[in-house]
Design an enzyme around this catalytic site. Structure first.
Site, PDB file in Angstrom:
ATOM      1  N   LYS A  12     -26.912  13.568 -23.342  1.00  0.00           N
ATOM      2  CA  LYS A  12     -26.396  13.361 -24.704  1.00  0.00           C
ATOM      3  C   LYS A  12     -26.993  14.424 -25.649  1.00  0.00           C
ATOM      4  O   LYS A  12     -27.259  15.537 -25.218  1.00  0.00           O
ATOM      5  CB  LYS A  12     -26.695  11.941 -25.183  1.00  0.00           C
ATOM      6  CG  LYS A  12     -26.313  10.887 -24.145  1.00  0.00           C
ATOM      7  CD  LYS A  12     -26.247   9.522 -24.728  1.00  0.00           C
ATOM      8  CE  LYS A  12     -26.072   8.504 -23.612  1.00  0.00           C
ATOM      9  NZ  LYS A  12     -25.616   7.222 -24.084  1.00  0.00           N
ATOM     10  N   HIS A  95     -16.081  10.458 -22.973  1.00  0.00           N
ATOM     11  CA  HIS A  95     -17.212   9.521 -23.104  1.00  0.00           C
ATOM     12  C   HIS A  95     -16.972   8.594 -24.290  1.00  0.00           C
ATOM     13  O   HIS A  95     -16.413   9.014 -25.307  1.00  0.00           O
ATOM     14  CB  HIS A  95     -18.509  10.315 -23.287  1.00  0.00           C
ATOM     15  CG  HIS A  95     -19.725   9.469 -23.156  1.00  0.00           C
ATOM     16  ND1 HIS A  95     -20.164   8.656 -24.166  1.00  0.00           N
ATOM     17  CD2 HIS A  95     -20.570   9.272 -22.112  1.00  0.00           C
ATOM     18  CE1 HIS A  95     -21.259   8.014 -23.758  1.00  0.00           C
ATOM     19  NE2 HIS A  95     -21.514   8.365 -22.518  1.00  0.00           N
ATOM     20  N   GLU A 167     -17.496   2.919 -17.634  1.00  0.00           N
ATOM     21  CA  GLU A 167     -18.640   2.655 -18.500  1.00  0.00           C
ATOM     22  C   GLU A 167     -18.247   1.628 -19.556  1.00  0.00           C
ATOM     23  O   GLU A 167     -17.687   2.004 -20.605  1.00  0.00           O
ATOM     24  CB  GLU A 167     -19.080   3.943 -19.196  1.00  0.00           C
ATOM     25  CG  GLU A 167     -19.477   5.054 -18.253  1.00  0.00           C
ATOM     26  CD  GLU A 167     -20.464   6.008 -18.892  1.00  0.00           C
ATOM     27  OE1 GLU A 167     -21.552   6.146 -18.345  1.00  0.00           O
ATOM     28  OE2 GLU A 167     -20.159   6.578 -19.952  1.00  0.00           O
TER      29      GLU A 167
HETATM   30  C1  PEP Z   1     -23.983   7.291 -20.755  1.00  0.00           C
HETATM   31  O1  PEP Z   1     -24.439   8.015 -21.622  1.00  0.00           O
HETATM   32  O2  PEP Z   1     -22.934   7.609 -20.191  1.00  0.00           O
HETATM   33  C2  PEP Z   1     -24.707   6.080 -20.392  1.00  0.00           C
HETATM   34  C3  PEP Z   1     -24.218   5.323 -19.447  1.00  0.00           C
HETATM   35  O3  PEP Z   1     -25.864   5.806 -21.079  1.00  0.00           O
HETATM   36  P1  PEP Z   1     -27.016   4.758 -20.661  1.00  0.00           P
HETATM   37  O4  PEP Z   1     -27.306   4.982 -19.184  1.00  0.00           O
HETATM   38  O5  PEP Z   1     -28.169   5.089 -21.528  1.00  0.00           O
HETATM   39  O6  PEP Z   1     -26.473   3.379 -20.892  1.00  0.00           O
END
Ligand code: PEP
Length: 253
Positions: A12, A95, A167
């Site tokens: 990120k 994302h 996600e």
């Molecule tokens: C991401 O940034 O895609 C993510 C899944 O973050 P985290 O693992 O911190 O939840």
């Protein structure tokens, strides 16, 4: 179908160039010795050159966190696919943070996936429902729409190059990961059938589907034990070398 496990770290908006060099130096040697897992690190644009030099010869891949679909021109602040390709083999697209804060839509995701494939990049295409959608029972509908619209018009002959990351937005950065069983259900009952509808069953079976959302060294094995979870997209834990190395080791089949 034997799919090679895939683990990607999304840094990120973290790390200056000097910090990125230091972080990579702490993880590249142990990561490079982990066999049979495709490993990718996705730092901010500003660190891509430094990290690409540091990863040279390690077998660890480099990814960008976004790209623009146009090849060049008057698009201030954007980075073109062939510019990403100078350093990277991978790119994260769609994302949830880009969808939430920067106006990414299924249509822009689609343009970016086409552009990434054309440039020879492997797109890591993110999908996932918000907490409200999850609580309203809309997960399947939302994720199916994101897959169908985001991947519309892709030639089935090259579809197996795509990597999907499921996600759930409620699990990203919250410390509240999905259960392995819940993620497996979305992968096997929603995402893979949608991929099959777009690209045919054998291509759908070849596409890696990652889980992302608060993956840690402690919970990674639960995800990787599921037959349709082919790896992880890791945010916070990818900034901690020991955690990221342990997660990657857990992905070895
Ligand atoms: C991401 O940034 O895609 C993510 C899944 O973050 P985290 O693992 O911190 O939840």
């Amino acid at each position: 179908m034997n799919r090679i496990p895939f683990v990607a770290g999304n840094w990120k908006m973290n790390k200056t160039v000097a910090e990125a060099r230091e972080l990579v130096a702490r993880m590249s040697a142990p990561l490079s010795t982990i066999p049979n897992v495709e490993k990718v690190i996705c730092p901010p644009f500003t660190s891509l050159m430094a990290v690409s030099e540091a990863l040279n010869g390690t077998g660890i891949g480099l990814g960008a966190q976004d790209l623009h679909w146009e090849e060049k021109g008057a698009f201030t602040g954007q980075v073109a696919p062939n510019m990403v390709k100078e350093f990277c083999s991978y790119v994260i697209i769609g994302h949830s943070e880009r969808r939430t804060y920067f106006g990414e839509t299924d249509e822009t995701v689609n343009r970016k996936v086409h552009a990434a494939l054309k440039a020879g990049l492997t797109p890591i295409v993110c999908v996932g429902e918000t907490l409200g959608q999850y609580e309203s029972g809309l997960t399947s509908e939302v994720v199916r729409r994101q897959i169908n619209a985001g991947l519309a018009g892709i030639d089935p002959a090259i579809a197996s190059r795509i990597v999907i990351a499921y996600e759930p937005v409620w699990a990203i950065g919250t410390g509240k990961a999905s259960s392995g069983e819940n993620a497996q259900g979305v992968h096997s009952r929603v995402i893979r059938p949608a991929l099959s509808g777009l690209f045919g069953e054998s291509n759908a079976q070849a596409i890696r589907i990652l889980y992302g959302g608060s993956v840690t060294a402690a919970n990674a094995a639960e995800f990787f034990a599921q037959p349709d979870i082919d790896g992880a997209l890791v945010g916070g834990a990818s900034l901690k070398p020991e955690e990221f190395i342990a997660i990657t080791k857990a992905a070895v089949k």
